[in-house]
Write a protein that holds these residues in place. Structure first.
Motif, short mmCIF file in Angstrom:
data_model
loop_
_atom_site.label_atom_id
_atom_site.label_comp_id
_atom_site.label_asym_id
_atom_site.label_seq_id
_atom_site.Cartn_x
_atom_site.Cartn_y
_atom_site.Cartn_z
N ASP A 186 0.91 -3.37 4.66
CA ASP A 186 0.99 -1.75 5.11
C ASP A 186 2.01 -1.81 6.08
OD1 ASP A 186 0.76 0.90 4.86
OD2 ASP A 186 -1.21 1.06 5.01
N ASP A 187 2.65 -0.48 6.30
CA ASP A 187 3.57 -0.33 7.46
C ASP A 187 2.86 -0.34 8.86
OD1 ASP A 187 3.06 2.56 6.27
OD2 ASP A 187 2.86 2.66 8.28
N ILE A 218 0.88 -1.14 -0.07
CA ILE A 218 -0.12 0.07 -0.06
C ILE A 218 0.94 1.26 0.06
CG2 ILE A 218 -1.90 1.19 1.40
CD1 ILE A 218 -2.68 -1.69 2.36
N PRO A 219 1.11 1.81 -1.08
CA PRO A 219 1.92 2.84 -1.34
C PRO A 219 1.67 3.74 -0.52
CG PRO A 219 0.91 2.43 -3.30
CD PRO A 219 0.15 1.67 -2.43
N GLU A 220 2.81 4.83 0.19
CA GLU A 220 3.99 4.72 -0.51
C GLU A 220 5.02 3.95 0.73
OE1 GLU A 220 5.39 7.81 -2.61
OE2 GLU A 220 7.18 6.37 -2.59
#
Ligand code: PRP
Ligand code: GLN
Ligand code: MG
Length: 504
Positions: free
Chosen positions: A366-367, A301-303
């Motif tokens: 995701d992070d 999921i950018p960025e």
């Protein structure tokens, strides 16, 4: 989170400050400001709400004359989002001081009265940074001398450390003296210093992240240590001193998870390498716990999660595909000031390439999952694009506790993991499976870069606040002051106090 940058140069610093702020934009999108000291010893200030590129027009840049200055990009964590609380802040006594601050004080509510009673100083906003400036000004004034020597300045910072609590990477311009930068005794927020040689002598720069030094052609000397102060005189002499009695090295782990740019090195740890390492450990966990799942493809999921997701794909031996395209003209959603703005922006920011989803079992990475704003919408998008199964992995553990050190997560109730276990979070965001990094694994991944750091501030994950001054009463107060409704009201109220700050 905010970004700070300061330069003592041999040539005009306006452009270098602007460029430094531009590469720190990811740390704060709400307001920006620059202050310089010109050749007449006059402070030149421009600050306003907006992105760096919108706040500074040519006429402002021309006004920001001088070889010494500092700048700030703001992401509010105290007070309101109004221009009146944009930074740098200014006080005229002693000497004329302008200050910029990244972080958040945890005892500001106790300091306001003292400042008024003892120092007869009025605080005009609800910003903790204005309080920090006044505490510093009072301590500098207390030295009683007209020309401060480094030892006077360091003594003043030592007293500031004694009085204030919380997180602060701060810098101040002092007229007739120079640039002072200091970091809180726990080193929660980052601060790095560097230099650049010129025909006229050495120039110095201090900034939140090394990427700002890179952009301006400065070489990194080192991180400012927790509790340390750096004083560079207007003539360019560098002085440093450890001003804290019991410093401890406990930087915020969320810088590595989300805040900082991957091309920065903070406290000797490459942010990029730490994110790859997060992918390595999480990849192994997925292998162990989800061996039975039939995942076809890994999609970031950018960025921020891209470096981690690529590593996970490598560990799992699966293809890595950029299934979402990011609109490069929309900023970061998480650091937007209100939940409505955040919600609306996810769809404007990210769009799915349906060919990467149709008929596939996808693993989205995701992070972090904080309020769940992004994950929920992104999973819907994956399904609309035709995904069969949508699994979700978070490179950080469940965020369960408010942040009090400069990240705007003031209320546990806004956090999706608060009071929910993994299964119910999985249900809420609508995934077919959800996996979080464990906290020990996250710490191990980040520590790989610098094993000398024994502890990080991990309070958003475990509720252990490194300053040891946070109790439930404090958190209740914070929640009341800064929940979504309260913030909206504060913005309206402060907007009417602005005019004195609103120079064009
Ligand atoms: O659960 P949430 O409350 O949605 O918060 C977490 C999300 O917000 C951040 O993205 P953001 O869009 O801010 O920035 P990025 O482009 O750097 O990933 C972060 O990377 C997650 O994607
Ligand atoms: N995110 C930050 O570092 C915020 C700095 C300061 N507390 C403010 O709200 O302006
Ligand atoms: Mg993101």
């Amino acid at each position: 989170m905010c970004g700070v940058v300061g330069i003592v140069g041999k040539y005009p610093v306006n452009q270098a400050l602007y460029d430094g702020l531009t590469v720190l934009q990811h740390r704060g999108q709400d307001a920006a400001g620059i202050v310089t000291i010109d050749s007449n010893n006059t402070l030149k200030l421009r600050k306003a709400n907006g992105l760096v590129k919108d706040v500074f027009e040519v006429r402002h840049m021309q006004r920001l004359a001088g070889n010494i200055g500092l700048g700030h990009v703001r992401y509010p964590t105290a007070g309101s989002s109004s221009t009146a609380e944009a930074q740098p802040f200014y006080v005229n006594s002693p000497f004329g001081i302008a200050l910029a601050h990244n972080g958040n004080l945890t005892n500001s509510h106790l300091l306001v009265d003292d400042i008024f009673r003892i120092a007869k100083r009025h605080i005009n906003t609800t910003s903790d940074s204005e309080i920090l400036l006044n505490v510093l000004a009072h301590e500098l004034n207390n030295t009683g001398v007209m020309q401060l020597q480094p030892e006077h300045i360091f003594r003043a910072v030592a007293n500031v450390h004694r009085k204030i609590r919380g997180a602060y990477a701060a810098m101040a311009l002092i007229i007739g003296h120079g640039l002072l930068a200091f970091r809180d005794p726990n080193g929660i927020r980052p601060l790095v210093m560097g230099k650049r040689e010129t025909p006229l002598g050495t120039e110095y720069m201090v900034a939140s992240e090394s990427v700002a030094l890179d952009a301006d052609g400065f070489t990194v000397m080192r991180d400012v240590s927790p509790g340390e102060a750096v004083y560079i005189t207007q003539e360019g002499e560098l002085h440093t001193f450890q001003c804290a009695e019991n410093p401890s090295y406990t930087p915020c782990i969320f810088e590595y998870v989300y805040f900082a740019r991957p091309d920065s090195t903070i406290d000797n740890i490459s942010v990029y390498a730490s994110r790859v390492a997060m992918g390595a450990v999480l990849g192994e966990k997925i292998k162990r716990e989800w061996a039975h799942l039939d995942i076809d493809v890994v999609i970031p999921i950018p960025e921020t999660s891209t470096d981690t997701a690529l590593k996970i794909a490598t560990v799992l031996g699966l293809p890595y595909r950029q299934g979402y395209v990011k609109n490069r003209y929309i900023g970061r959603t998480f650091i937007m000031p209100g939940q409505e703005a955040r919600k609306k922006s996810v769809k404007r920011k990210l769009n799915a390439i349906w060919q990467e989803f149709k008929g596939k079992n996808v693993l989205l990475v995701d992070d972090s999952i904080v309020r769940g704003t992004t994950s929920k919408q992104i999973i819907d998008m994956a399904r609309e694009a035709g995904a069969k199964k949508v699994y979700f992995a978070s490179a950080a553990p469940e965020v369960r506790f408010p942040n009090v050190y400069g990240i705007d997560m003031p209320s546990a109730n806004e956090l999706i993991a608060h009071g929910h276990d993994v299964d119910s979070i999985c249900n809420i965001i609508g995934a077919d499976g959800l996996i979080f990094q464990s906290l020990p694994d996250l710490i191990e991944a980040v520590r790989l870069g610098n094993p000398e750091i024994k502890r990080f501030d991990t309070s958003v994950f475990d509720g252990n606040y490194v300053t040891n001054d946070i109790d439930q009463n404090y958190l209740n107060r914070l929640e009341q002051l800064r929940n979504n409704d309260a913030k909206a009201k504060a913005d309206v109220a402060m907007a009417t106090d602005l005019e004195m700050y609103n120079e064009g």
